[in-house]
Motif scaffolding. Structure first.
Motif, PDB file in Angstrom:
ATOM      1  N   PRO A  89      48.146  36.731  33.174  1.00 32.33           N
ATOM      2  CA  PRO A  89      47.231  37.029  34.472  1.00 32.33           C
ATOM      3  C   PRO A  89      45.631  37.391  34.111  1.00 32.33           C
ATOM      4  O   PRO A  89      45.339  37.880  32.904  1.00 32.33           O
ATOM      5  N   ASP A 121      48.738  33.528  42.958  1.00 28.28           N
ATOM      6  CA  ASP A 121      48.413  34.920  42.871  1.00 28.28           C
ATOM      7  C   ASP A 121      49.516  35.925  42.873  1.00 28.28           C
ATOM      8  O   ASP A 121      50.494  35.613  43.804  1.00 28.28           O
ATOM      9  N   ARG A 128      42.744  43.094  36.063  1.00 27.42           N
ATOM     10  CA  ARG A 128      41.849  43.726  37.187  1.00 27.42           C
ATOM     11  C   ARG A 128      40.492  43.580  36.769  1.00 27.42           C
ATOM     12  O   ARG A 128      39.965  43.943  35.648  1.00 27.42           O
ATOM     13  N   HIS A 176      45.925  42.485  43.525  1.00 26.20           N
ATOM     14  CA  HIS A 176      46.355  41.354  43.104  1.00 26.20           C
ATOM     15  C   HIS A 176      45.746  40.680  42.093  1.00 26.20           C
ATOM     16  O   HIS A 176      44.748  40.913  41.540  1.00 26.20           O
ATOM     17  N   LEU A 177      46.567  39.829  41.027  1.00 26.74           N
ATOM     18  CA  LEU A 177      46.139  39.352  39.990  1.00 26.74           C
ATOM     19  C   LEU A 177      46.309  37.539  39.986  1.00 26.74           C
ATOM     20  O   LEU A 177      47.353  37.246  40.292  1.00 26.74           O
ATOM     21  N   SER A 214      40.663  37.891  40.286  1.00 26.36           N
ATOM     22  CA  SER A 214      41.885  39.144  40.670  1.00 26.36           C
ATOM     23  C   SER A 214      40.985  40.302  41.258  1.00 26.36           C
ATOM     24  O   SER A 214      39.701  40.254  41.249  1.00 26.36           O
TER      25      SER A 214
END
Length: 291
Positions: free
Chosen positions: A56, A6, A59, A14-15, A64
């Motif tokens: 990643p 993370d 969002r 956070h991703l 995430s």
């Protein structure tokens, strides 16, 4: 081997990330809709001997941060996430690789923060200026983008999840790469929530107009805000049913250092269909970034 971690950003987001490779130049890979970071695994593993790769979940996607407010998915917030991620990982990245919605974020980031990347590799993602023009003036692209109106419905995520995601599988067409194992990866990602992914469409003015009051009619994109001066390779699958060749017309105006590579047999899902072609494009970009 794919690693998981993370990435906690200074602005509270956070991703959930996947990564491969532990040394060498940095590569950041951004997925599209209705995907997730796992789609880059084959590409990252192939690049791992020579580069540090991170993909990643953007969002709103599985694991995430997923704000409830639609406004939290406007472009400036998505760009801020990726900019902060690059700074946290060690700016600049040598190559930013992006597809579909990840590409929409990458176009904006490259125009606004060229200091954060050395090279850009894009895969079937329309530049905002050409997309805006086509959505206003090209009937075929308006029709091809009509699915976006469905994704903006208030009940879109509920309908998409029904009957084992019956309405999502057709996005991929008759895809040989969609094996039972890959289907399970998609199911796992989608089962963690679809509201964030469809909020990208709800928050964007770049979709077919449904009435005279739509922002699409008055939206202005000044050249200075969308011109990408980073050297860019654009892989374009010619069999893409949602993003038509009209989106490439005049692109050099906004991307003066453009290397456009047509892939006649590829669809929108080139990352799955031809990961080796994506790997080769990234390797060439890495080599050029060293010069």
């Amino acid at each position: 081997m794919i690693r998981h971690f993370d990435l906690h950003l200074p602005h509270g987001v956070h991703l959930a990330c996947r990564a491969a490779g532990t040394q060498g130049p940095r590569v950041l890979l951004l997925h599209g809709f209705p995907e997730a970071a796992f789609v880059w695994d084959d590409v990252m593993l192939a690049l791992a001997p020579q580069a540090r790769c991170v993909a990643p979940n953007l969002r709103g996607y599985a694991g995430s941060s997923a704000p409830a407010d639609v406004a939290a998915y406007r472009p400036r917030h998505l760009v801020a996430d990726v900019a902060a991620a690059i700074e946290a990982l060690g700016a600049p990245v040598d190559v930013l690789v992006a597809h579909d919605w990840g590409g929409a974020v990458a176009w904006n980031l490259a125009a606004q923060r060229p200091d954060l990347l050395k090279r850009l590799v894009m895969i079937n993602s329309p530049h905002p200026a050409t997309f805006l023009h086509a959505l206003r003036h090209d009937a075929a692209q308006q029709a091809a983008s009509a699915y976006m109106t469905f994704l903006c419905r208030p009940d879109a995520e509920v309908l998409l999840a029904e009957d084992d995601f019956r309405r999502l599988w057709p996005f991929f067409g008759d895809a040989a790469w969609l094996t039972p194992a890959v289907r399970d990866q998609y199911r796992a990602a989608w089962s963690r929530g679809l509201t964030g992914p469809v909020n990208y469409y709800r928050a964007s003015p770049l979709r077919p107009a449904t009435g005279p009051g739509d922002l699409l009619h008055t939206l202005e994109l000044p050249d200075a805000s969308v011109t990408v001066r980073v050297p860019t390779t654009l892989l374009w699958g010619a069999q893409d049913k949602a993003l038509l060749p009209v989106l490439l017309q005049g692109l050099e105006r906004w991307v003066p250092q453009l290397d456009l590579r047509h892939v006649p047999e590829a669809t929108h899902w080139m990352v799955h269909e031809q990961p080796q072609r994506v790997v080769a494009a990234v390797q060439a970009a890495l080599q050029a970034a060293r010069v």
